[in-house]
Write a protein that holds these residues in place. Structure first.
Motif, PDB file in Angstrom:
ATOM      1  N   GLY A 135      47.640  42.969  30.695  1.00 15.58           N
ATOM      2  CA  GLY A 135      46.278  43.494  30.726  1.00 15.58           C
ATOM      3  C   GLY A 135      46.045  44.235  32.033  1.00 15.58           C
ATOM      4  N   PHE A 136      45.065  45.123  32.033  1.00 11.04           N
ATOM      5  CA  PHE A 136      44.744  45.835  33.276  1.00 11.04           C
ATOM      6  C   PHE A 136      43.245  46.100  33.373  1.00 11.04           C
ATOM      7  N   VAL A 173      48.768  41.646  40.157  1.00 11.32           N
ATOM      8  CA  VAL A 173      48.767  42.514  41.340  1.00 11.32           C
ATOM      9  C   VAL A 173      47.531  43.405  41.324  1.00 11.32           C
ATOM     10  N   ARG A 174      47.232  43.886  42.514  1.00  9.35           N
ATOM     11  CA  ARG A 174      46.083  44.787  42.692  1.00  9.35           C
ATOM     12  C   ARG A 174      46.582  45.892  43.614  1.00  9.35           C
ATOM     13  N   ILE A 175      46.709  47.096  43.062  1.00 11.22           N
ATOM     14  CA  ILE A 175      47.291  48.194  43.846  1.00 11.22           C
ATOM     15  C   ILE A 175      46.270  49.325  43.979  1.00 11.22           C
ATOM     16  N   VAL A 219      44.121  49.716  40.606  1.00 12.54           N
ATOM     17  CA  VAL A 219      44.478  49.169  39.292  1.00 12.54           C
ATOM     18  C   VAL A 219      44.896  47.717  39.507  1.00 12.54           C
ATOM     19  N   GLU A 220      44.347  46.825  38.702  1.00 15.92           N
ATOM     20  CA  GLU A 220      44.778  45.428  38.678  1.00 15.92           C
ATOM     21  C   GLU A 220      45.583  45.233  37.407  1.00 15.92           C
ATOM     22  N   MET A 221      46.620  44.418  37.481  1.00 19.50           N
ATOM     23  CA  MET A 221      47.434  44.179  36.280  1.00 19.50           C
ATOM     24  C   MET A 221      47.863  42.721  36.203  1.00 19.50           C
ATOM     25  N   TRP A 222      47.829  42.199  35.000  1.00 16.94           N
ATOM     26  CA  TRP A 222      48.240  40.825  34.718  1.00 16.94           C
ATOM     27  C   TRP A 222      49.406  40.872  33.737  1.00 16.94           C
ATOM     28  N   LEU A 223      50.416  40.040  33.994  1.00 20.63           N
ATOM     29  CA  LEU A 223      51.570  39.964  33.094  1.00 20.63           C
ATOM     30  C   LEU A 223      51.789  38.537  32.642  1.00 20.63           C
TER      31      LEU A 223
END
Ligand code: FES
Length: 147
Positions: free
Chosen positions: A76-77, A51-53, A61-65
């Protein structure tokens, strides 16, 4: 260097330390530790959710799960936000890693602020953005996988 106001001969490490102390003045030890050695920066090679919020301040903030057997196995972010955002996202991702999705979903901005023993008013939204991004990544994973 003299024209920049930095006198010749002054120890660069000492200047860097003074600068760092000035930036971190008033922050807790927990915040300072996290700020100086943030965790989980960078994208994942294999992610189950991304996601990219963008928060109200315009920072993103971008986040990978990565999820294995219902737990966050990796996270990761990346952010273009301020130092507080990096620090908050580091804490959020570090806390979420290894947790079942349900428990990670429960990590709130208030938890982040409590761990850092408070944040300046102008940086409370950074904690909110970090926690909100994690929740959005979990929501996306759930809606895409039905798990
Ligand atoms: Fe915008 Fe920190 S997230 S100032």
């Amino acid at each position: 260097m003299a024209e920049l106001g930095i006198p010749y001969g002054q120890d660069a490490d000492k200047i860097a330390q003074e600068l760092q102390d000035a930036i971190l003045e008033g922050y807790s030890e927990n915040f300072k530790k996290e700020f100086l050695r943030p965790s989980n920066i960078g994208p994942l090679e294999r992610a189950d959710s991304y996601v990219r919020i963008t928060g109200p301040c315009g920072d993103t903030v971008e986040m990978w799960l990565a999820v294995e057997r219902g737990k966050i196995s990796d996270i990761g972010f990346m952010t273009d936000g301020c130092g507080a955002t990096i620090t908050c996202a580091s804490y959020v991702t570090r806390t979420a890693k290894g947790k079942p999705l349900e428990a990670a979903y429960g990590i709130t901005a208030e938890d982040v602020i409590a761990y850092f023993e408070g944040l300046p008013e102008e940086h409370k939204h950074c904690a909110k953005l970090a926690a909100m991004t994690l929740a959005a990544a979990i929501d996306k994973y759930r809606s895409e996988t039905g798990k």
